[in-house]
Design a protein around this motif. Structure first.
Motif, PDB file in Angstrom:
ATOM      1  N   GLY A  45       0.800  -1.220   0.000  1.00 23.71           N
ATOM      2  CA  GLY A  45       0.000   0.000   0.000  1.00 23.71           C
ATOM      3  C   GLY A  45       0.833   1.271   0.000  1.00 23.71           C
ATOM      4  O   GLY A  45       1.199   1.803  -1.045  1.00 23.71           O
ATOM      5  N   HIS A  59      -2.562  -6.555   5.239  1.00 21.48           N
ATOM      6  CA  HIS A  59      -1.853  -7.752   4.785  1.00 21.48           C
ATOM      7  C   HIS A  59      -0.476  -7.890   5.423  1.00 21.48           C
ATOM      8  O   HIS A  59       0.091  -6.933   5.944  1.00 21.48           O
ATOM      9  N   ARG A  81     -11.720  -4.348   6.999  1.00 24.03           N
ATOM     10  CA  ARG A  81     -10.533  -3.982   6.235  1.00 24.03           C
ATOM     11  C   ARG A  81      -9.425  -4.970   6.546  1.00 24.03           C
ATOM     12  O   ARG A  81      -9.321  -5.469   7.666  1.00 24.03           O
ATOM     13  N   VAL A  82      -8.601  -5.259   5.554  1.00 21.15           N
ATOM     14  CA  VAL A  82      -7.537  -6.239   5.700  1.00 21.15           C
ATOM     15  C   VAL A  82      -6.189  -5.528   5.708  1.00 21.15           C
ATOM     16  O   VAL A  82      -5.899  -4.713   4.840  1.00 21.15           O
ATOM     17  N   LYS A  94       1.386   0.037  10.074  1.00 22.49           N
ATOM     18  CA  LYS A  94      -0.045   0.341   9.983  1.00 22.49           C
ATOM     19  C   LYS A  94      -0.854  -0.578  10.898  1.00 22.49           C
ATOM     20  O   LYS A  94      -1.754  -0.137  11.608  1.00 22.49           O
ATOM     21  N   GLN A 123      -8.255   0.408  -2.646  1.00 25.89           N
ATOM     22  CA  GLN A 123      -8.294  -0.887  -3.328  1.00 25.89           C
ATOM     23  C   GLN A 123      -9.679  -1.121  -3.952  1.00 25.89           C
ATOM     24  O   GLN A 123     -10.694  -0.764  -3.372  1.00 25.89           O
ATOM     25  N   VAL A 171      -4.280  -3.431  -4.634  1.00 24.33           N
ATOM     26  CA  VAL A 171      -4.530  -4.334  -3.498  1.00 24.33           C
ATOM     27  C   VAL A 171      -3.719  -3.880  -2.282  1.00 24.33           C
ATOM     28  O   VAL A 171      -2.522  -3.640  -2.378  1.00 24.33           O
ATOM     29  N   GLY A 172      -4.376  -3.766  -1.156  1.00 22.81           N
ATOM     30  CA  GLY A 172      -3.710  -3.386   0.087  1.00 22.81           C
ATOM     31  C   GLY A 172      -3.751  -1.888   0.364  1.00 22.81           C
ATOM     32  O   GLY A 172      -3.469  -1.455   1.479  1.00 22.81           O
ATOM     33  N   ALA A 173      -4.107  -1.092  -0.653  1.00 25.93           N
ATOM     34  CA  ALA A 173      -4.184   0.363  -0.460  1.00 25.93           C
ATOM     35  C   ALA A 173      -5.589   0.748   0.007  1.00 25.93           C
ATOM     36  O   ALA A 173      -6.530  -0.029  -0.099  1.00 25.93           O
ATOM     37  N   GLU A 174      -5.704   1.961   0.518  1.00 28.07           N
ATOM     38  CA  GLU A 174      -7.004   2.436   1.016  1.00 28.07           C
ATOM     39  C   GLU A 174      -8.066   2.396  -0.075  1.00 28.07           C
ATOM     40  O   GLU A 174      -9.229   2.130   0.184  1.00 28.07           O
TER      41      GLU A 174
END
Lengths: 296, 296
Positions: free
Chosen positions: A10, B109, B106-107, B18, A237, A232-235
């Motif tokens: 992210g 990773h 929310r994931v 995070k 997404q 993927v994995g970003a706010e």
């Protein structure tokens, strides 16, 4: 010690606590900047880490590896990689050079697209070989990735398709500007920069059409359930599940994109895909179709 | 908001920055404690995070999910998972319950064994379906994982074998004690707790022998190159490459272990495996054998 440190997917805070501590104490910190990108750029990383980063492009890692390794036998050097250092791209060559030079190395792992795709609800257990989809040109239109997807589907397996990300390299100035643009997360949509899910789906649809005309046994059709993933994995997404045809007209925004061609779907996987159905219609289709029909 | 936060694979500092920030601000923090373990236990995590953790065993997640979700629509709740939340085990069921209850999720990773195995030098691209190897009993000796490995090898693909990790559940007191032992990284070697690479290799050797006696076309032999991995991502990580026969007599120490049965080996992959050859002999074998012969 040479540290290979994964940055995750992210932004600056997706580094691990352990990775951040090492970055802060290394004598030099390189940022591998030719296989993937975060949603933030070098400036944001430098500010957050409180360290100057040296951009390492492919030429540098392949031709000036000695420069990276210099002094790593007596001090600590960090080599930062978006995702995991041994995720979609491995850095085996740099590892071997280090070992041959008597330099110890250590890996600080992180999420990569190879495992983070699990967030769409498809089980990582059920993925076969990963494929890469490259940009077609007028004269170069490889279809080999289709055959790998077919092999996976014949076994009921899903296929993760990594989509092309190009850094122009003919002109060093253009290369750096483009890279900076991408790394700052600017929403740029110039062609031949990163492949969108829509473009990948269109290439796949064209192959399906070609194979149909040849009379081949089809592994994929316009109605095959696929999943498009962006950032993927970003706010911000985005995940979209739908038929291959639907994904060809989806706009999932800025880089990076990847796509999954599903194999056999387990009912729990179908339930998860419903959460990110491309359209109300797609949702309806998924609800009404027996999951077992998705096997090729 | 319900946060699914991956803890990575080593110790308390393998959480992302995070993830740690979110853990510190959540009203309740659960620790999923039935599918994998770190090299440190609940106490060490609590001390590092500065938060009390609620152990969530399988019964709790499956039968008392409402308890976990309680209030997550108005406050933040974290659900911590060793590795990645959607790595080797997915928590789709909890996601679906949250969504149905109108709770956002929310994931965050992190690395999981599914991508971190890349550190041994085998390319993640070239892995087929992942298999699980369970403990055999006198009366239950499933061989289905062998057939999956065979399918992968027929395609030239490597196979990641996840090895059994058992938490005794008949007696709740025994379960908790054993789990605490494991989670505190105590070097315990009671049988039927976690499967070692040696035990997995022995089971596989027995299947090879069975199939040979039946006259089957063999996908694997005693000489197939395999890789044993223990405590991937931890300071005391061990990787050993050697023949299946060699791995059957390797002692890689405490939990967790996993094993890879290789498919076709690329020369660069062979170079990387040499770095962790099981014995000088194994190293010699790898040097002398043409990599192309490793394809079944």
């Amino acid at each position: 010690m040479l540290y290979f440190i994964g940055l995750g997917l992210g932004d600056a805070k997706d580094i691990t606590v352990k990775g951040l501590e090492i970055v802060k104490q290394c004598s030099r910190v390189y940022l591998e900047a030719y296989t993937s990108i975060l949603t933030v750029g070098k400036d944001a990383l430098e500010e957050y880490y409180g360290r100057e980063l040296i951009l390492a492009d492919r030429d540098m890692v392949e031709q000036e590896a000695d420069e990276i390794l210099k002094g790593a036998d007596v001090s600590d050097v960090a080599f930062l990689v978006v995702g995991d250092p041994f995720g979609a791209t491995t850095h085996s060559d740099l590892v071997l050079r280090a070992v041959n030079a008597g330099i110890q190395y250590r890996v600080i792992h992180n999420a990569s697209i190879m495992n983070a795709v699990g967030c769409c609800g498809l089980q990582l257990y059920n993925f076969g070989e990963t494929v890469s989809i490259v940009f077609w040109t007028d004269t170069w239109r490889p279809e080999s990735f289709y055959d790998k997807i077919k092999k996976n589907r014949d076994l009921g397996m899903h296929t993760l398709c990594l989509l092309a990300l190009l850094f122009l390299s003919a002109d060093i100035k253009v290369k750096e500007q483009s890279m900076e643009n991408l790394m700052r997360g600017r929403k740029i949509y110039e062609p031949a920069r990163f492949m969108t899910v829509s473009q990948a789906a269109e290439q796949l649809l064209e192959i399906v059409q070609n194979r149909r005309e040849r009379g081949d046994d089809l592994a994929i059709s316009e109605e095959t359930i696929c999943v498009g993933l962006a950032r993927v994995g970003a706010e911000d997404q985005v995940i979209r599940a739908g038929t291959l045809r639907q994904l060809a007209s989806c706009d999932l925004g800025g880089p990076l994109h990847s796509m999954i061609v599903t194999g056999h779907l387990h009912p729990l996987e179908v339930d998860m895909l419903r959460l990110s159905a491309a359209t109300p219609d797609a949702l309806q289709d998924l609800r009404m179709t027996d999951s077992s029909t998705y096997t090729s």
